[in-house]
Write a protein that holds these residues in place. Structure first.
Motif, PDB file in Angstrom:
ATOM      1  N   LYS A   1      10.390  11.669   0.222  1.00  0.00           N
ATOM      2  CA  LYS A   1       9.430  11.699   1.337  1.00  0.00           C
ATOM      3  C   LYS A   1       9.514  10.429   2.180  1.00  0.00           C
ATOM      4  O   LYS A   1       9.277  10.471   3.391  1.00  0.00           O
ATOM      5  CB  LYS A   1       8.018  11.891   0.794  1.00  0.00           C
ATOM      6  CG  LYS A   1       7.795  13.206   0.053  1.00  0.00           C
ATOM      7  CD  LYS A   1       6.343  13.334  -0.388  1.00  0.00           C
ATOM      8  CE  LYS A   1       6.116  14.602  -1.204  1.00  0.00           C
ATOM      9  NZ  LYS A   1       6.698  14.509  -2.546  1.00  0.00           N
TER      10      LYS A   1
ATOM     11  N   SER B   1      -0.073  11.310   9.360  1.00  0.00           N
ATOM     12  CA  SER B   1      -0.639  10.151   8.677  1.00  0.00           C
ATOM     13  C   SER B   1      -2.163  10.233   8.673  1.00  0.00           C
ATOM     14  O   SER B   1      -2.759  10.892   9.529  1.00  0.00           O
ATOM     15  CB  SER B   1      -0.201   8.861   9.373  1.00  0.00           C
ATOM     16  OG  SER B   1      -0.570   8.890  10.746  1.00  0.00           O
TER      17      SER B   1
ATOM     18  N   GLY C   1      -1.668   4.012  -4.898  1.00  0.00           N
ATOM     19  CA  GLY C   1      -2.914   4.565  -4.408  1.00  0.00           C
ATOM     20  C   GLY C   1      -3.078   4.489  -2.909  1.00  0.00           C
ATOM     21  O   GLY C   1      -4.141   4.834  -2.384  1.00  0.00           O
TER      22      GLY C   1
ATOM     23  N   THR D   1      -0.033  17.645   4.110  1.00  0.00           N
ATOM     24  CA  THR D   1      -0.435  16.240   4.214  1.00  0.00           C
ATOM     25  C   THR D   1       0.185  15.364   3.134  1.00  0.00           C
ATOM     26  O   THR D   1       0.269  14.143   3.308  1.00  0.00           O
ATOM     27  CB  THR D   1      -1.967  16.105   4.146  1.00  0.00           C
ATOM     28  OG1 THR D   1      -2.450  16.750   2.959  1.00  0.00           O
ATOM     29  CG2 THR D   1      -2.613  16.755   5.365  1.00  0.00           C
ATOM     30  N   GLN D   2       0.617  15.982   2.024  1.00  0.00           N
ATOM     31  CA  GLN D   2       1.221  15.201   0.942  1.00  0.00           C
ATOM     32  C   GLN D   2       2.729  15.389   0.835  1.00  0.00           C
ATOM     33  O   GLN D   2       3.402  14.600   0.175  1.00  0.00           O
ATOM     34  CB  GLN D   2       0.571  15.580  -0.393  1.00  0.00           C
ATOM     35  CG  GLN D   2      -0.915  15.259  -0.459  1.00  0.00           C
ATOM     36  CD  GLN D   2      -1.197  13.781  -0.292  1.00  0.00           C
ATOM     37  OE1 GLN D   2      -0.572  12.932  -0.933  1.00  0.00           O
ATOM     38  NE2 GLN D   2      -2.131  13.436   0.592  1.00  0.00           N
TER      39      GLN D   2
ATOM     40  N   ASP E   1       0.836  -1.200   0.000  1.00  0.00           N
ATOM     41  CA  ASP E   1       0.000   0.000   0.000  1.00  0.00           C
ATOM     42  C   ASP E   1       0.871   1.249   0.000  1.00  0.00           C
ATOM     43  O   ASP E   1       1.012   1.955   0.996  1.00  0.00           O
ATOM     44  CB  ASP E   1      -0.932   0.010   1.214  1.00  0.00           C
ATOM     45  CG  ASP E   1      -1.952  -1.102   1.172  1.00  0.00           C
ATOM     46  OD1 ASP E   1      -2.255  -1.576   0.071  1.00  0.00           O
ATOM     47  OD2 ASP E   1      -2.421  -1.512   2.251  1.00  0.00           O
ATOM     48  N   THR E   2       1.477   1.542  -1.121  1.00  0.00           N
ATOM     49  CA  THR E   2       2.347   2.702  -1.263  1.00  0.00           C
ATOM     50  C   THR E   2       1.591   3.829  -1.944  1.00  0.00           C
ATOM     51  O   THR E   2       0.573   3.604  -2.613  1.00  0.00           O
ATOM     52  CB  THR E   2       3.584   2.340  -2.099  1.00  0.00           C
ATOM     53  OG1 THR E   2       3.156   1.971  -3.419  1.00  0.00           O
ATOM     54  CG2 THR E   2       4.336   1.173  -1.464  1.00  0.00           C
ATOM     55  N   PRO E   3       2.061   5.089  -1.818  1.00  0.00           N
ATOM     56  CA  PRO E   3       1.399   6.192  -2.531  1.00  0.00           C
ATOM     57  C   PRO E   3       1.336   5.960  -4.030  1.00  0.00           C
ATOM     58  O   PRO E   3       0.364   6.354  -4.679  1.00  0.00           O
ATOM     59  CB  PRO E   3       2.272   7.393  -2.168  1.00  0.00           C
ATOM     60  CG  PRO E   3       2.865   7.040  -0.835  1.00  0.00           C
ATOM     61  CD  PRO E   3       3.105   5.560  -0.899  1.00  0.00           C
TER      62      PRO E   3
ATOM     63  N   PRO F   1      -2.121   5.400   1.214  1.00  0.00           N
ATOM     64  CA  PRO F   1      -2.052   6.680   1.914  1.00  0.00           C
ATOM     65  C   PRO F   1      -0.623   7.214   1.978  1.00  0.00           C
ATOM     66  O   PRO F   1       0.342   6.450   1.944  1.00  0.00           O
ATOM     67  CB  PRO F   1      -2.570   6.341   3.317  1.00  0.00           C
ATOM     68  CG  PRO F   1      -2.232   4.893   3.490  1.00  0.00           C
ATOM     69  CD  PRO F   1      -2.399   4.276   2.132  1.00  0.00           C
ATOM     70  N   ARG F   2      -0.512   8.516   2.071  1.00  0.00           N
ATOM     71  CA  ARG F   2       0.801   9.154   2.233  1.00  0.00           C
ATOM     72  C   ARG F   2       1.102   9.295   3.718  1.00  0.00           C
ATOM     73  O   ARG F   2       0.326   9.875   4.461  1.00  0.00           O
ATOM     74  CB  ARG F   2       0.807  10.523   1.560  1.00  0.00           C
ATOM     75  CG  ARG F   2       2.010  11.388   1.876  1.00  0.00           C
ATOM     76  CD  ARG F   2       3.311  10.808   1.330  1.00  0.00           C
ATOM     77  NE  ARG F   2       3.356  10.870  -0.116  1.00  0.00           N
ATOM     78  CZ  ARG F   2       4.325  10.332  -0.851  1.00  0.00           C
ATOM     79  NH1 ARG F   2       5.301   9.650  -0.231  1.00  0.00           N
ATOM     80  NH2 ARG F   2       4.307  10.413  -2.170  1.00  0.00           N
TER      81      ARG F   2
ATOM     82  N   ARG G   1      -2.774  20.728   1.438  1.00  0.00           N
ATOM     83  CA  ARG G   1      -2.276  19.644   0.590  1.00  0.00           C
ATOM     84  C   ARG G   1      -0.775  19.450   0.789  1.00  0.00           C
ATOM     85  O   ARG G   1      -0.292  18.305   0.888  1.00  0.00           O
ATOM     86  CB  ARG G   1      -2.595  19.936  -0.877  1.00  0.00           C
ATOM     87  CG  ARG G   1      -2.191  18.822  -1.834  1.00  0.00           C
ATOM     88  CD  ARG G   1      -2.758  19.055  -3.227  1.00  0.00           C
ATOM     89  NE  ARG G   1      -2.329  20.317  -3.796  1.00  0.00           N
ATOM     90  CZ  ARG G   1      -3.161  21.361  -3.977  1.00  0.00           C
ATOM     91  NH1 ARG G   1      -4.417  21.290  -3.621  1.00  0.00           N
ATOM     92  NH2 ARG G   1      -2.692  22.478  -4.517  1.00  0.00           N
TER      93      ARG G   1
END
Length: 256
Positions: free
Chosen positions: A237, A60, A38, A230-231, A33-35, A40-41, A227
């Motif tokens: 990153k 997170s 799709g 949170t991103q 489950d990587t950015p 979460p970051r 944005r």
């Protein structure tokens, strides 16, 4: 982080190992489950608040469970003695994000990997290269301030050493013009581990140059700033870069 513990020193010496430990703080998050897929970051940053204190910050979508980090690299006995204090603190981010408004002033901190693409010869492909000088590192952040929803505040003329706040050289230094400092440059080199079948041959280590920006900003676009917070901002990153945090300014009667 309890730097007297060998496990803490191992985590602090490798952004790849620390990244894996941070991502293991979310029970429902799978390794795939990587950015890019799709997922979460998750942003994180290490702050050397004093010479002997290092604090891990995480932003997170879900609340983390940092029990394993406390057991390996914190003070587990102290945490066990006080059930109300498990060894870390979690707070919702939404109240702060909702407070962001156009024109508001905040202090900020960002650890980032300022890079640009350059080529040594005309017939060579461009290569991602780190900015080395503080002037170019500051310029890297200033180029991104508009798209990230903020404006770095400028010093009043009475606080500038030079009239226009810059030096007149081939490599302008922006430090005297803006409420901005760049410090703690850290060249990092570490091996990248893979969960997929290993490739044949020895791969070169990952190399990064990270720096920390401290300064003051004015919010120009609250949604864009949310944005960015949170991103993340910039590259690397997964390795502790890109997390922008805000703090209230000390009241002077002139701050918003």
């Amino acid at each position: 982080m309890n730097t007297a513990r060998p496990a803490a020193r191992r985590l602090l010496s490798s952004p790849q190992t620390m990244h894996a430990a941070v991502m293991s703080s979310f029970p429902k998050l799978l390794p795939t489950d990587t950015p890019a897929s799709g997922g979460p970051r998750v942003l994180w940053r290490l702050d050397h608040t004093t010479r002997a204190e290092i604090v891990l910050h995480i932003v997170s979508p879900d609340r983390p469970d940092l029990t394993h980090l406390v057991e390996q690299a914190g003070w587990p006995a102290a945490a066990a003695a006080d059930p109300a204090d498990p060894g870390w603190q979690s707070r919702p981010y939404a109240p702060l994000l909702d407070r962001l408004s156009t024109g508001a002033h905040w202090a900020f901190r960002l650890t980032a990997n300022p890079v640009h693409h350059a080529r040594r010869k005309d017939d060579e492909p461009t290569k991602r290269t780190a900015h080395i000088t503080p002037g170019h590192q500051m310029g890297w952040l200033l180029k991104r301030q508009e798209t990230c929803g903020f404006r770095v505040l400028e010093k009043p003329d009475t606080k500038r050493l030079l009239p226009d706040g810059t030096t007149h050289t081939k490599q302008p230094h922006h430090g005297d013009r803006y409420e901005l400092t760049v410090h703690n440059p850290r060249p990092l080199a570490f091996n990248k581990h893979h969960t997929t079948p290993p490739q044949t041959g020895r791969r070169p280590p990952v190399t990064l140059l990270t720096v920390t920006f401290d300064g003051r900003l004015e919010v120009t676009d609250p949604q864009a700033l949310r944005r960015a917070m949170t991103q993340g901002i910039g590259k690397a990153k997964a390795y502790g870069c890109g997390l922008l945090t805000l703090a209230p300014l000390r009241s002077t009667g002139a701050e918003k």
